[in-house]
Scaffold this active site. Sequence first.
Site, PDB file in Angstrom:
ATOM      1  N   GLU A   1       9.151 -31.300  27.982  1.00  0.00           N
ATOM      2  CA  GLU A   1       8.530 -32.238  27.038  1.00  0.00           C
ATOM      3  C   GLU A   1       7.403 -33.019  27.720  1.00  0.00           C
ATOM      4  O   GLU A   1       6.312 -33.170  27.184  1.00  0.00           O
ATOM      5  CB  GLU A   1       9.602 -33.201  26.512  1.00  0.00           C
ATOM      6  CG  GLU A   1       9.083 -34.164  25.452  1.00  0.00           C
ATOM      7  CD  GLU A   1      10.175 -35.098  24.927  1.00  0.00           C
ATOM      8  OE1 GLU A   1      11.355 -34.917  25.301  1.00  0.00           O
ATOM      9  OE2 GLU A   1       9.840 -36.005  24.151  1.00  0.00           O
TER      10      GLU A   1
ATOM     11  N   TYR B   1      18.344 -37.908  21.514  1.00  0.00           N
ATOM     12  CA  TYR B   1      18.602 -38.437  22.855  1.00  0.00           C
ATOM     13  C   TYR B   1      18.735 -39.966  22.809  1.00  0.00           C
ATOM     14  O   TYR B   1      19.773 -40.520  23.073  1.00  0.00           O
ATOM     15  CB  TYR B   1      17.468 -38.114  23.833  1.00  0.00           C
ATOM     16  CG  TYR B   1      17.067 -36.663  24.012  1.00  0.00           C
ATOM     17  CD1 TYR B   1      17.943 -35.612  23.785  1.00  0.00           C
ATOM     18  CD2 TYR B   1      15.776 -36.365  24.466  1.00  0.00           C
ATOM     19  CE1 TYR B   1      17.542 -34.295  23.996  1.00  0.00           C
ATOM     20  CE2 TYR B   1      15.371 -35.053  24.682  1.00  0.00           C
ATOM     21  CZ  TYR B   1      16.257 -34.024  24.430  1.00  0.00           C
ATOM     22  OH  TYR B   1      15.847 -32.736  24.643  1.00  0.00           O
ATOM     23  N   SER B   2      17.623 -40.652  22.501  1.00  0.00           N
ATOM     24  CA  SER B   2      17.573 -42.112  22.627  1.00  0.00           C
ATOM     25  C   SER B   2      18.557 -42.812  21.702  1.00  0.00           C
ATOM     26  O   SER B   2      18.870 -42.320  20.620  1.00  0.00           O
ATOM     27  CB  SER B   2      16.173 -42.623  22.284  1.00  0.00           C
ATOM     28  OG  SER B   2      15.204 -41.980  23.051  1.00  0.00           O
TER      29      SER B   2
ATOM     30  N   SER C   1       8.610 -43.796  29.298  1.00  0.00           N
ATOM     31  CA  SER C   1       7.407 -44.641  29.363  1.00  0.00           C
ATOM     32  C   SER C   1       6.610 -44.377  30.645  1.00  0.00           C
ATOM     33  O   SER C   1       7.119 -43.768  31.588  1.00  0.00           O
ATOM     34  CB  SER C   1       7.816 -46.110  29.314  1.00  0.00           C
ATOM     35  OG  SER C   1       8.452 -46.447  30.535  1.00  0.00           O
TER      36      SER C   1
HETATM   37  C1  LIG Z   1       6.572 -42.444  18.742  1.00  0.00           C
HETATM   38  C2  LIG Z   1       7.850 -42.208  19.475  1.00  0.00           C
HETATM   39  C3  LIG Z   1       8.593 -41.053  19.235  1.00  0.00           C
HETATM   40  C4  LIG Z   1       9.811 -40.832  19.860  1.00  0.00           C
HETATM   41  N1  LIG Z   1      10.543 -39.719  19.556  1.00  0.00           N
HETATM   42  C5  LIG Z   1      11.783 -39.550  20.098  1.00  0.00           C
HETATM   43  C6  LIG Z   1      12.635 -38.472  19.723  1.00  0.00           C
HETATM   44  O1  LIG Z   1      12.256 -37.627  18.923  1.00  0.00           O
HETATM   45  N2  LIG Z   1      13.891 -38.393  20.240  1.00  0.00           N
HETATM   46  C7  LIG Z   1      14.343 -39.294  21.126  1.00  0.00           C
HETATM   47  O2  LIG Z   1      15.474 -39.156  21.565  1.00  0.00           O
HETATM   48  N3  LIG Z   1      13.568 -40.338  21.535  1.00  0.00           N
HETATM   49  C8  LIG Z   1      12.296 -40.488  21.031  1.00  0.00           C
HETATM   50  N4  LIG Z   1      11.510 -41.563  21.416  1.00  0.00           N
HETATM   51  C9  LIG Z   1      12.099 -42.573  22.294  1.00  0.00           C
HETATM   52  C10 LIG Z   1      11.468 -42.706  23.651  1.00  0.00           C
HETATM   53  O3  LIG Z   1      11.891 -41.707  24.477  1.00  0.00           O
HETATM   54  C11 LIG Z   1      11.853 -44.119  24.135  1.00  0.00           C
HETATM   55  O4  LIG Z   1      11.183 -45.051  23.325  1.00  0.00           O
HETATM   56  C12 LIG Z   1      11.476 -44.349  25.566  1.00  0.00           C
HETATM   57  O5  LIG Z   1      12.244 -43.571  26.415  1.00  0.00           O
HETATM   58  C13 LIG Z   1      11.605 -45.820  25.966  1.00  0.00           C
HETATM   59  O6  LIG Z   1      12.865 -46.326  25.643  1.00  0.00           O
HETATM   60  P1  LIG Z   1      12.991 -47.693  24.834  1.00  0.00           P
HETATM   61  O7  LIG Z   1      12.159 -47.584  23.631  1.00  0.00           O
HETATM   62  O8  LIG Z   1      14.431 -47.994  24.655  1.00  0.00           O
HETATM   63  O9  LIG Z   1      12.345 -48.780  25.761  1.00  0.00           O
HETATM   64  P2  LIG Z   1      13.059 -49.554  27.028  1.00  0.00           P
HETATM   65  O10 LIG Z   1      13.787 -48.550  27.777  1.00  0.00           O
HETATM   66  O11 LIG Z   1      13.782 -50.689  26.410  1.00  0.00           O
HETATM   67  O12 LIG Z   1      11.812 -50.020  27.795  1.00  0.00           O
HETATM   68  C14 LIG Z   1      11.193 -51.277  27.572  1.00  0.00           C
HETATM   69  C15 LIG Z   1      10.199 -51.526  28.683  1.00  0.00           C
HETATM   70  O13 LIG Z   1      10.858 -51.557  29.919  1.00  0.00           O
HETATM   71  C16 LIG Z   1      10.241 -50.676  30.838  1.00  0.00           C
HETATM   72  N5  LIG Z   1      11.266 -50.216  31.787  1.00  0.00           N
HETATM   73  C17 LIG Z   1      12.543 -49.840  31.489  1.00  0.00           C
HETATM   74  N6  LIG Z   1      13.173 -49.467  32.602  1.00  0.00           N
HETATM   75  C18 LIG Z   1      12.309 -49.611  33.631  1.00  0.00           C
HETATM   76  C19 LIG Z   1      12.387 -49.399  35.045  1.00  0.00           C
HETATM   77  N7  LIG Z   1      13.484 -48.934  35.629  1.00  0.00           N
HETATM   78  N8  LIG Z   1      11.284 -49.645  35.784  1.00  0.00           N
HETATM   79  C20 LIG Z   1      10.156 -50.119  35.204  1.00  0.00           C
HETATM   80  N9  LIG Z   1      10.030 -50.353  33.890  1.00  0.00           N
HETATM   81  C21 LIG Z   1      11.101 -50.098  33.122  1.00  0.00           C
HETATM   82  C22 LIG Z   1       9.639 -49.605  29.977  1.00  0.00           C
HETATM   83  O14 LIG Z   1       8.545 -48.979  30.616  1.00  0.00           O
HETATM   84  C23 LIG Z   1       9.141 -50.431  28.812  1.00  0.00           C
HETATM   85  O15 LIG Z   1       7.938 -51.032  29.148  1.00  0.00           O
HETATM   86  C24 LIG Z   1      10.287 -41.791  20.791  1.00  0.00           C
HETATM   87  C25 LIG Z   1       9.523 -42.944  21.045  1.00  0.00           C
HETATM   88  C26 LIG Z   1       8.322 -43.156  20.403  1.00  0.00           C
HETATM   89  C27 LIG Z   1       7.550 -44.396  20.698  1.00  0.00           C
END
Ligand SMILES: Cc1cc2nc3c(=O)[nH]c(=O)nc-3n(C[C@H](O)[C@H](O)[C@H](O)COP(=O)(O)OP(=O)(O)OC[C@H]3O[C@@H](n4cnc5c(N)ncnc54)[C@H](O)[C@@H]3O)c2cc1C
Lengths: 412, 370
Positions: free
Chosen positions: A240, A124-125, A372
């Site tokens: 999930e 996904y991500s 998050s």
């Molecule tokens: C250990 C781990 C395992 C994972 N495994 C998978 C996986 O198997 N497959 C997969 O696809 N993904 C996976 N992920 C990804 C996970 O879903 C993303 O990390 C998560 O959705 C956050 O996206 P980002 O890391 O790009 O952070 P960002 O989206 O860049 O967020 C950064 C900050 O901004 C905040 N933020 C962003 N938008 C808003 C808003 N509208 N309002 C308020 N705050 C906001 C967030 O809360 C965070 O604090 C995994 C992540 C981790 C940490």
Amino acid sequence: MSTVAVESDLDAVRAEAQDWLAQNWHGVDDPAWNRRVAEAGYAAPTWPAEDSGRGYSRAQARAVAAVFDAAGAPGAARELRGFHEYPWLELMGGPIRAYGTPEQKRELLPRLLAGEFGVGCLLYSEPGAGSDLAGLQTRAECDGDEYVVNGQKVWTTGGHLADTALLMARTDWDVPKHAGLSFFIFPMRQPGVEVRPIRQMTGDAEFNEVFLTDARVPAANLIGGPGNGWKVLQIALGAERRGMGEMAMGTAKTSTRPSLYALSDDLVEAARAAGRSDDPVVRQEIMRIHAWRLTNEWNNARALEEFRTNGASSLASLGKLANSRILHGAAALRYRLLGNRALQYDEAADDEAYRIDYDLMFAFINSIGGGSDQIQRNIISERVLGLPKGFEPDKGVPFRDVLKADATRSLG
Amino acid sequence: MFSALTEEQREFRELVRGFLAEKSTEADVRRLMATEQGYDPQLWRQMAEEVGLQGIAIAEEHGGQGFGWIELGIVLEEMGRVLLCAPYFSTVVLAASAIAESGDAEAAAARLPGIADGSTIATLAFPGENGRWDAEGVTARATREGGSWRISGTAPSTIDGHVASLFVVPARTDEGVSLFLVDRGDGVASTSLQTLDQTRRLAVVTFDGAAAEPLGEPSAGAATLERVLDLAAVGLAAEQAGAARAAFDMSVAYLKERVQFGQPIGAFQALKHMAADVLIEVESASSASSYALWAAAESRDQLPAAASLAAAFCTDALVTACHQNIQFHGGMGFTWEVPAHLYFKRARADEILLGDADFHRERLAQRIGV
Ligand SMILES: Cc1cc2nc3c(=O)[nH]c(=O)nc-3n(C[C@H](O)[C@H](O)[C@H](O)COP(=O)(O)OP(=O)(O)OC[C@H]3O[C@@H](n4cnc5c(N)ncnc54)[C@H](O)[C@@H]3O)c2cc1C
């Protein structure tokens, strides 16, 4: 239904399962056996018949499980064992059951229930699309009865081990971002799929970057039709997040006492070991976490009941957020109680200290992964409370024209 | 009166900051934390020779710069900011202040010049096996044999114990808790630990009948130790305040740079509010640390309370700043590649290094007469 009726009905279910086992179980647990269980509808008996189940109640399914257990036959009633044992039933099964065509259900669900998709991962991500998952830029282009996929995914837990992925890709750039997405069941073991491990703060490398270059997926594996991916994904994401909300992490499971008394035995033991079980500060903290854990369990139980009666539950969306403070709070307390032993991070030298330090860090998987805490709060306030959405600068704009995050960054 | 920094002190901060910015980059930290020694001996020499950092608060007669705790605090804050990998806290804050605070003129004349010129790495072999950070935590035992002393005991998490050549060791004697100096040699063994915070090394140090030299009056050992632990708490708080600011700066930069939903994530009120809350902690940590440094320098009667307050406050503030920094960074924050985890691990290790925040809050309550 009276109790007698329920009992005789369970007897009938048991008898049928026994008959079936007598004819089919030869003591060999292999792929052919798993396939047979799935096709007979015993792998997930609470699912309806058209989904390769039997439309049983949970009580009936439990009766089937007991009959299989008594015969020493594996593989029955997998859906009762919870998200953590068979996450794939929900993550892949949910979308297929909700949006698959009759042919897809017939073709894919028995394979899923028989475990034929192997190890799974979630594509996904992306580097530019995390919280804003609908902003993803991986493209899938139709080429006859296949789609050709190009792009980059990130944070793919278990990607290095996976046989099959759930893939979100963009099939249309000229519609607003949510409208151009499609959901695929994607084979990982093929040319054009490059998996690069990413090291995590814990020191391990459980997640990965995945580079997709002219990789291929059969059009028959597109669930819900082109452009409907966002809707399909919600089913998988919901499962999930509910699954993450169920991680109890206490020690009641191994205790004979009710969870009201035993759910925080791990913390109580840690306080005793530290000689601080009389310390009011520590006692208050343990009881605060104890109450968080218990109420989360009870919320989950109520949510399950709501699902059963209404087919939906708003309570279910609270568990993951509630669990963040449970996981962070409990790990931080155990860490402090360990005192200077916790300064060492060495699995071979002090396994217990290592585990606690690890949990202290790994708690972030719940507050970041799967959406998050901040995103979870937005979802709760908008979908449960009906509060208005915030400003959305990209609303109604064709995705082609939307301001995008840099998607080119590589961690490798 | 407690007041803001003077012009000279601000200039000194710029000097130290410039020096460390050049010598302790993120790449340097990552390289050094993976080495066996955990620091760069050449940089250690430069710190002493080019800037006089080890001797900043050591009297001029002992080869130091003759400044006090305010200046030392500035150095520590800047070191905390860059997570400097060096045995500075152990040598300068723990060992040198134990020697100076002991009032032992002979020991000061003999030992402080080596610390000031960078030739001696020293540490405090504490806490003892019970892990307590007060005079009751002393478990080593010293006995007199003829005219000399021998020490036996184990300190399970001695800061930089793997590279120290000189140990200040609190030990029980028939007269109570006393301080001793022990040179690395026969009867001294150390084993490096794999630490959670790889930027600050720890070792198990064992004394087995090691030759020891009394430091200060034996009867004053417990009081000196308490003062040294208070000063250590103040020094650590200064480092924590600096590290908290660095982690927060990282957060703010990312909030402005990372785009999601068509805008920088700093536009989301949820994150703005989180950031404002962290800022209160970070600024308050600076103030608590500054006050405690001033008390160490100018108002020793206030030191015990100020030290405990700063220790408790800065500990929590740094944990908060580093926790939220990871949360702000999303998945990036969970990686090894982004330095957020280095700050988080420093924060968590600092949290228990000198007794946790609960311990210091209780001490504060006692010290202000609650
Ligand atoms: C250990 C781990 C395992 C994972 N495994 C998978 C996986 O198997 N497959 C997969 O696809 N993904 C996976 N992920 C990804 C996970 O879903 C993303 O990390 C998560 O959705 C956050 O996206 P980002 O890391 O790009 O952070 P960002 O989206 O860049 O967020 C950064 C900050 O901004 C905040 N933020 C962003 N938008 C808003 C808003 N509208 N309002 C308020 N705050 C906001 C967030 O809360 C965070 O604090 C995994 C992540 C981790 C940490």
